[in-house]
Design a protein around this motif. Structure first.
Motif, mmCIF file in Angstrom:
data_model
loop_
_atom_site.group_PDB
_atom_site.id
_atom_site.type_symbol
_atom_site.label_atom_id
_atom_site.label_comp_id
_atom_site.label_asym_id
_atom_site.label_seq_id
_atom_site.Cartn_x
_atom_site.Cartn_y
_atom_site.Cartn_z
ATOM 1 N N THR A 120 0.703 -1.120 0.104
ATOM 2 C CA THR A 120 -0.058 -0.101 -0.051
ATOM 3 C C THR A 120 0.947 1.301 -0.071
ATOM 4 O O THR A 120 1.804 1.329 0.813
ATOM 5 C CB THR A 120 -1.053 -0.023 1.322
ATOM 6 N N LEU A 121 0.752 2.171 -0.888
ATOM 7 C CA LEU A 121 1.089 3.364 -0.975
ATOM 8 C C LEU A 121 0.351 4.385 -1.058
ATOM 9 O O LEU A 121 -0.852 4.548 -1.678
ATOM 10 C CB LEU A 121 1.955 3.523 -2.256
ATOM 11 N N SER A 122 0.386 5.574 -0.043
ATOM 12 C CA SER A 122 -0.403 6.567 0.034
ATOM 13 C C SER A 122 0.099 7.881 0.203
ATOM 14 O O SER A 122 1.194 8.145 0.807
ATOM 15 C CB SER A 122 -1.538 6.351 1.334
ATOM 16 N N VAL A 123 -0.499 8.899 -0.208
ATOM 17 C CA VAL A 123 0.020 10.409 -0.322
ATOM 18 C C VAL A 123 -1.289 11.062 0.299
ATOM 19 O O VAL A 123 -2.299 11.187 -0.438
ATOM 20 C CB VAL A 123 0.327 10.834 -1.613
ATOM 21 N N LYS A 152 -14.562 13.771 -8.395
ATOM 22 C CA LYS A 152 -13.621 12.367 -7.976
ATOM 23 C C LYS A 152 -13.672 11.343 -9.460
ATOM 24 O O LYS A 152 -12.648 11.142 -9.622
ATOM 25 C CB LYS A 152 -14.054 11.582 -6.909
ATOM 26 N N ALA A 153 -15.033 11.266 -9.906
ATOM 27 C CA ALA A 153 -14.932 10.486 -10.980
ATOM 28 C C ALA A 153 -14.177 11.049 -12.217
ATOM 29 O O ALA A 153 -13.801 10.191 -13.161
ATOM 30 C CB ALA A 153 -16.497 10.370 -11.199
ATOM 31 N N LYS A 154 -13.878 12.366 -12.196
ATOM 32 C CA LYS A 154 -12.942 12.772 -13.405
ATOM 33 C C LYS A 154 -11.584 13.107 -13.217
ATOM 34 O O LYS A 154 -10.877 13.211 -14.112
ATOM 35 C CB LYS A 154 -13.687 14.175 -13.666
ATOM 36 N N LEU A 155 -11.144 12.732 -12.039
ATOM 37 C CA LEU A 155 -9.678 13.000 -11.568
ATOM 38 C C LEU A 155 -8.691 12.293 -12.345
ATOM 39 O O LEU A 155 -7.903 12.719 -12.874
ATOM 40 C CB LEU A 155 -9.595 12.666 -10.169
ATOM 41 N N PHE A 156 -9.164 11.011 -12.673
ATOM 42 C CA PHE A 156 -8.042 10.001 -13.494
ATOM 43 C C PHE A 156 -8.332 10.135 -15.219
ATOM 44 O O PHE A 156 -7.912 9.121 -15.694
ATOM 45 C CB PHE A 156 -8.327 8.875 -13.119
ATOM 46 N N SER A 201 -7.115 4.739 -5.671
ATOM 47 C CA SER A 201 -8.393 5.330 -5.193
ATOM 48 C C SER A 201 -8.121 6.645 -4.396
ATOM 49 O O SER A 201 -7.063 6.706 -4.180
ATOM 50 C CB SER A 201 -9.300 4.328 -3.980
ATOM 51 N N VAL A 202 -9.244 7.316 -4.308
ATOM 52 C CA VAL A 202 -9.193 8.661 -3.261
ATOM 53 C C VAL A 202 -10.152 8.941 -2.386
ATOM 54 O O VAL A 202 -11.367 8.467 -2.858
ATOM 55 C CB VAL A 202 -9.135 9.671 -4.464
ATOM 56 N N VAL A 203 -9.899 9.250 -1.222
ATOM 57 C CA VAL A 203 -10.841 9.748 -0.286
ATOM 58 C C VAL A 203 -10.444 11.152 0.005
ATOM 59 O O VAL A 203 -9.499 11.442 0.194
ATOM 60 C CB VAL A 203 -10.707 8.816 1.031
ATOM 61 N N SER A 204 -11.661 12.043 0.140
ATOM 62 C CA SER A 204 -11.236 13.398 0.630
ATOM 63 C C SER A 204 -12.529 13.899 1.349
ATOM 64 O O SER A 204 -13.534 13.636 1.119
ATOM 65 C CB SER A 204 -11.180 14.286 -1.103
ATOM 66 N N ASN A 205 -12.037 14.573 2.365
ATOM 67 C CA ASN A 205 -13.049 15.202 3.298
ATOM 68 C C ASN A 205 -12.224 16.487 3.845
ATOM 69 O O ASN A 205 -11.264 16.784 3.630
ATOM 70 C CB ASN A 205 -13.436 14.086 4.263
ATOM 71 N N GLU A 206 -12.944 16.939 5.014
ATOM 72 C CA GLU A 206 -12.549 18.065 5.741
ATOM 73 C C GLU A 206 -11.082 18.102 6.184
ATOM 74 O O GLU A 206 -10.332 18.853 6.596
ATOM 75 C CB GLU A 206 -13.373 18.547 6.760
ATOM 76 N N GLN A 207 -10.839 16.589 6.503
ATOM 77 C CA GLN A 207 -9.620 16.302 7.283
ATOM 78 C C GLN A 207 -8.184 16.141 6.531
ATOM 79 O O GLN A 207 -7.126 16.678 6.580
ATOM 80 C CB GLN A 207 -9.617 14.999 8.227
ATOM 81 N N ALA A 208 -8.553 15.465 5.344
ATOM 82 C CA ALA A 208 -7.479 15.357 4.363
ATOM 83 C C ALA A 208 -8.291 14.744 3.035
ATOM 84 O O ALA A 208 -9.145 14.378 3.041
ATOM 85 C CB ALA A 208 -6.375 14.141 4.872
ATOM 86 N N PHE A 239 -4.763 9.774 -1.504
ATOM 87 C CA PHE A 239 -4.761 9.049 -2.669
ATOM 88 C C PHE A 239 -3.996 7.669 -2.343
ATOM 89 O O PHE A 239 -2.761 7.852 -1.817
ATOM 90 C CB PHE A 239 -3.981 9.661 -3.764
ATOM 91 N N THR A 240 -4.545 6.556 -2.683
ATOM 92 C CA THR A 240 -3.974 5.253 -2.367
ATOM 93 C C THR A 240 -3.852 4.281 -3.249
ATOM 94 O O THR A 240 -4.629 4.126 -3.909
ATOM 95 C CB THR A 240 -4.846 4.633 -0.792
ATOM 96 N N PHE A 241 -2.707 3.679 -3.347
ATOM 97 C CA PHE A 241 -2.190 2.742 -4.382
ATOM 98 C C PHE A 241 -2.248 1.427 -3.594
ATOM 99 O O PHE A 241 -1.440 1.380 -2.760
ATOM 100 C CB PHE A 241 -1.156 3.018 -5.062
ATOM 101 N N SER A 242 -2.988 0.244 -4.094
ATOM 102 C CA SER A 242 -2.804 -0.981 -3.549
ATOM 103 C C SER A 242 -2.588 -2.006 -4.748
ATOM 104 O O SER A 242 -3.247 -1.985 -5.467
ATOM 105 C CB SER A 242 -3.763 -1.360 -2.453
ATOM 106 N N ALA A 243 -1.695 -2.874 -4.231
ATOM 107 C CA ALA A 243 -1.526 -4.047 -5.336
ATOM 108 C C ALA A 243 -0.870 -5.256 -4.589
ATOM 109 O O ALA A 243 -0.242 -5.115 -3.785
ATOM 110 C CB ALA A 243 -0.803 -3.803 -6.346
ATOM 111 N N ASN A 244 -0.999 -6.492 -5.225
ATOM 112 C CA ASN A 244 -0.228 -7.598 -4.627
ATOM 113 C C ASN A 244 1.153 -7.659 -5.394
ATOM 114 O O ASN A 244 0.975 -8.051 -6.567
ATOM 115 C CB ASN A 244 -1.098 -8.728 -4.636
#
Length: 392
Positions: free
Chosen positions: A321-324, A336-340, A374-381, A384-389
């Protein structure tokens, strides 16, 4: 003929490195007048100029070709260098130095890649100056060659742009476009990079180092843009992002290097790093490093610099897992649906000056590794998270 001359002036004006080249040559030689001229059999026309002695010549101005040494350079294909005209055995009787009031002077030929003569890179000054050294000769000759290569790039890009409008040959032109980016542009860009590195090592004064630093940053930005466009073009041609997948022990080193590089370029941002990636990973480490850099650039551009950016890489439930994460204005759900999507930009957000391909390419790298971005965005932060085996 006049239309062709105007085209050549515009071509030189379009080369962003030319003003930097003239500044560096002025600093290195002490000459206060540096210019690039278009020279034909009958005409001498100014294309770009650095004038600290008020000769009052500007782009588009012409001189009588017989009153310049550039005609001689054109005919002989050899540079002319004069350190003190009034005492030079060859040129002390020439009326040209007296006419223009100079003692020191150089004129180096600039050729197009087909071998045809384009013009000259010239410099002059009313005071005598030592110019006949190997170091100065190499610098001027190298810059004349760089201008020549950049003219080639501009011609090829102009041709490619015109051809791309031809819908019937679109598929073939995509392949040609990749070839231009991959070789014909990268080759002169590499020459420019080598020239900047050479001058950075040989010239130590503060002004020159600042100019060279700006040039180096521009070269690196061009390299990133070329890589982004190549990746995008490959993806749109159905080939997807190319990977060099292997069992690698260097993933942590690559990720740390990417973070440190961007932290150096953006000292205004504080980046917290927690990268714990041990053991072999079956992946393309350079591509994952590119993914991290794209996410981090996005956070730097759009995040709130009053708060740190958090970078994490490790295993979560056995999955790489890698996240920023960055603080700032939350991303609306409909955005969000347009970001990529390629070339998409939020009109209300800050822009990096790039092409809008960073997140798209990051998503393609994730997909090529059979992973998820994927991306999660709210008032706190915004995270962006990349996850792979990344195991066999």
């Amino acid at each position: 003929m006049q239309q062709a001359i105007q085209h050549d002036i515009a071509a030189i004006q379009a080369i962003e490195a030319v003003p930097h080249i003239m500044n560096i040559l002025s600093e290195a030689t002490g000459l206060r007048f540096i210019c690039v001229a278009r020279v034909t059999e009958d005409n001498w026309t100014m294309c770009s100029v650095l004038d600290k002695v008020d000769f009052n010549l500007k782009p588009g101005d012409e001189l009588e070709i017989q009153t310049t040494f550039c005609s001689q350079v054109r005919q002989s294909a050899k540079a002319i260098v004069i350190e003190e005209a009034s005492k030079d055995s060859q040129y002390k009787t020439s009326p040209i130095p007296v006419m223009y009031g100079f003692e020191s002077y150089f004129s180096y030929p600039i050729y197009k890649t087909d071998g045809s003569f384009f013009g000259t890179l010239c410099g002059l000054d009313p005071t005598p100056t030592a110019l006949k050294t190997a170091k100065i000769d190499n610098q001027i000759a190298s810059f004349a060659e760089l201008i020549s290569r950049q003219l080639e790039v501009n011609d090829q890009l102009s041709s490619a742009k015109s051809a791309l409008f031809d819908e019937q040959s679109a598929a073939k032109l995509r392949e040609q476009y990749i070839a231009i980016l991959g070789h014909d542009i990268r080759t002169p860009l590499s020459s420019l990079k080598m020239g900047v590195d050479f001058l950075s090592e040989t010239l130590s004064d503060g002004t020159t180092q600042k100019v060279l630093k700006r040039m180096d940053n521009s070269v690196n930005k061009m390299k990133r843009l070329i890589n982004d466009v190549m990746d995008f073009t490959h993806g749109k041609m159905g080939k997807g992002i190319t990977l060099n997948v292997r069992s690698s022990e260097t993933l942590q080193e690559v990720l740390l290097h990417g973070v440190n590089e961007l932290a150096t370029l953006h000292p205004e941002c504080h980046i917290n790093t927690n990268i714990q990636v041990s053991g072999p990973h079956y992946c393309d480490p350079e591509r994952i490093g590119q993914l991290l850099s794209n996410l981090l650039i996005n956070a730097i551009v759009h995040g709130d610099h009053a708060h740190p950016i958090d970078v994490y890489a490790g295993k979560v439930n056995g999955v790489f897992t890698l996240s920023v994460a960055n603080s700032g204005t939350p991303i609306p759900e409909d955005t969000k649906a347009k970001l990529f999507q390629p070339f998409w930009r939020n009109k209300n957000a800050k822009h990096s000056g790039g092409l809008g391909l960073g997140l798209f390419i990051a998503s393609q790298i994730a997909e090529a590794h059979q992973g998820k971005l994927s991306v999660v965005s709210n008032e706190q932060a915004t995270v962006f998270t990349f996850s792979a085996n990344l195991r066999r």
